[in-house]
Scaffold this active site. Structure first.
Site, PDB file in Angstrom:
ATOM      1  CE  LYS A 173      -2.953   3.049   2.610  1.00 27.61           C
ATOM      2  NZ  LYS A 173      -2.032   4.178   2.288  1.00 27.61           N
ATOM      3  CD  GLU A 246      13.373   4.826   7.993  1.00 25.04           C
ATOM      4  OE1 GLU A 246      13.125   5.808   8.738  1.00 25.04           O
ATOM      5  OE2 GLU A 246      13.448   4.890   6.770  1.00 25.04           O
ATOM      6  CB  CYS A 280      13.690   9.012   7.192  1.00 29.00           C
ATOM      7  SG  CYS A 280      11.972   8.682   6.737  1.00 29.00           S
ATOM      8  CD  GLU A 377      11.504  13.717  10.662  1.00 31.50           C
ATOM      9  OE1 GLU A 377      12.253  13.124   9.867  1.00 31.50           O
ATOM     10  OE2 GLU A 377      10.532  13.176  11.218  1.00 31.50           O
TER      11      GLU A 377
END
Length: 474
Positions: A173, A246, A280, A377
């Site tokens: 997905k 992750e 990331c 972040e």
């Protein structure tokens, strides 16, 4: 307007419901994406489950042959895939240092071929007159892959190729923000892989939630935010699914007093703003020793001011838009907080083009720990630069947050840099670089950045269970 289809059981499958996919460079609708129902997800899982016995029975060499053919077919459609990637994700076809759509496609091809060349052979634990004990790695079954919008094709490859190579079948997905390139990839794959080995379903969060709880999915691989990762973990607990997560990061880089600024400025810029900061493991907090702070700020500002932000389809564009309006608003909010705290904006900091989700390359100094731009972040093209005088302070600052994906140390004294790097609480430490990953080097996070390993032999093992075989000779 083109309508795309799901890929289920080796066939293109239409839906009764669709949703729009937006081009972040001009906010136009570029395609209608199929919105899968939970019933269609069940069909995809059933197809993957049915395909598992025959696919897992193949040898590594036989599965490798399929995957190498897949890489060749993807390469043959490279131009189509890159254009689609630029339209839905925003990254330039080439862009700064050729780190745009071409970089993602090239990385995907390299990862397929490098990973497909690996294998997990039985390990011999004991072999003597009494017994022979072997450790075998067996595939798990159906693997669910849930991917983000920043690298839709590349991260998809990171998930599915090791799963397929080790004998699993996959239901994938992609993010609803960037589903089209993955659907194109699925169309290519269905003509090469046996029916049901790879299925692609697209939709919103309800499909991801259903995958996490599905009784016939043995493992979920997820790349994305920490809150979503925690929700997946909670849902997966009911069926004791295996997980590779992750999750978010806020990587710190530490520049020591002896660093060669001229040599490292370009690398720091590239690894901070790779994919417009939407990576990331990008460098997101830069701690610089006071003796070289001004020199590095000047060098980074000079590079930033030479960059062009614009539509990724324009040949002279270095950086495209942010992928979506919500992410743009996060960056704007973090910048506003920094301004209210009296931080200094060396460049950027103001939206000048509202035709798309554009934000200029922005460098901020005279800022400290505690500011939102440092502690949260940003996942966008804005970098806080924090001055320090004592390296112990910098190490403590780097480790103070709950995340731990990557970190870096920049110095001409490699031994000293390695010593400092070993004290950083993160899954990967780079010395005089950042955000560099490769197919044979294990990668993963600690703390709130998740758990589980991707890449290399360690990454392959994540998709297997251990069976110990003990053969007694007398």
């Amino acid at each position: 307007m083109k309508k795309f289809n799901l890929i289920i059981g080796g066939k293109s499958v239409a839906t009764t419901d669709y949703f729009d996919v937006i081009n972040p460079a001009d906010k136009s609708v570029i395609a209608c994406c199929p919105k899968a129902s939970v019933a269609q997800l069940d069909e995809a899982v059933a197809a993957a489950k049915a395909a598992f016995p025959s696919w897992s029975a193949l040898t590594y060499a036989e599965r490798r042959d399929h995957l190498m053919q897949l890489a060749d077919a993807v390469e043959a459609r490279a131009d189509v895939l890159m254009t689609m990637l630029t339209k839905e994700q925003g990254k330039p076809t080439k862009g700064f240092a050729d780190l745009g759509a071409g970089f993602e496609l090239g990385g995907a091809l390299a990862w397929i071929r490098a990973t497909a060349s690996m294998a997990l052979e039985p390990e011999i634990i004991q072999d003597n007159d009494l017994a022979r004990i072997e450790l075998h790695r067996k595939p798990l079954g159906v693997v669910g892959s849930i991917t983000p919008w920043n690298y839709p094709l590349l991260i998809g490859i990171w998930h599915i190729i090791p799963a397929l190579l080790t004998g699993n079948t996959v239901v994938m997905k992609p993010s609803e923000m960037t589903p089209l390139t993955v659907l194109c990839f699925g169309e290519i794959a269905k003509d090469i892989l046996p029916a049901g080995v790879l299925n692609v379903v697209t939709g919103k969060g309800d499909i991801g939630a259903a995958m996490s709880a599905h009784v016939d999915i043995q493992k979920i691989v997820f790349t994305g935010s920490t809150p979503t990762g925690k929700a997946i973990m909670k849902s997966a607990a009911v069926t004791l699914k295996r997980l590779t997560l992750e999750l978010g990061g806020n990587d710190a880089g530490i520049v020591l007093a002896d660093a060669d600024i001229e040599a490292i400025a370009g690398k720091i810029f590239a690894t901070s703003f790779i994919n417009n900061g939407q990576t990331c493991a990008a460098l997101k907090r830069l701690y610089v020793h006071e003796s070289v702070h001004d020199e590095l700020c000047a060098a980074l500002t000079a590079i930033a001011k030479s960059m062009k932000t614009g539509n990724g389809l324009d040949e002279d564009t270095d950086f495209g838009p942010l992928q979506n309006e919500a992410q743009l608003n996060i960056v704007k909010a973090l910048a506003q907080d920094a301004k209210e705290r009296g931080a200094n904006f060396l460049c950027g900091g103001e939206v000048v083009d509202e035709t798309g989700y554009f934000y200029p390359i922005t460098l901020v100094n005279h800022i400290n720990d505690g500011a939102r731009l440092v502690d949260e972040e940003q996942f966008g093209p804005i970098l806080p630069i924090i001055k320090f005088s004592d390296v112990e302070e910098a190490i403590a600052s780097a480790n103070r947050l709950s995340v731990g994906l990557g970190g870096s140390v920049w110095s001409t004294d490699i031994e000293k840099a390695q010593s400092i790097g070993s004290r950083l609480d993160c899954g990967t430490v780079w010395i005089n670089n950042h955000a560099m990953v490769q197919p044979d080097a294990p990668f993963g996070g600690v703390k709130d950045s998740g758990f589980g390993i991707e890449f290399g032999e360690a990454g392959l093992k994540e998709f297997t269970s251990i069976q110990t075989m003990q053969v007694f000779k007398s």
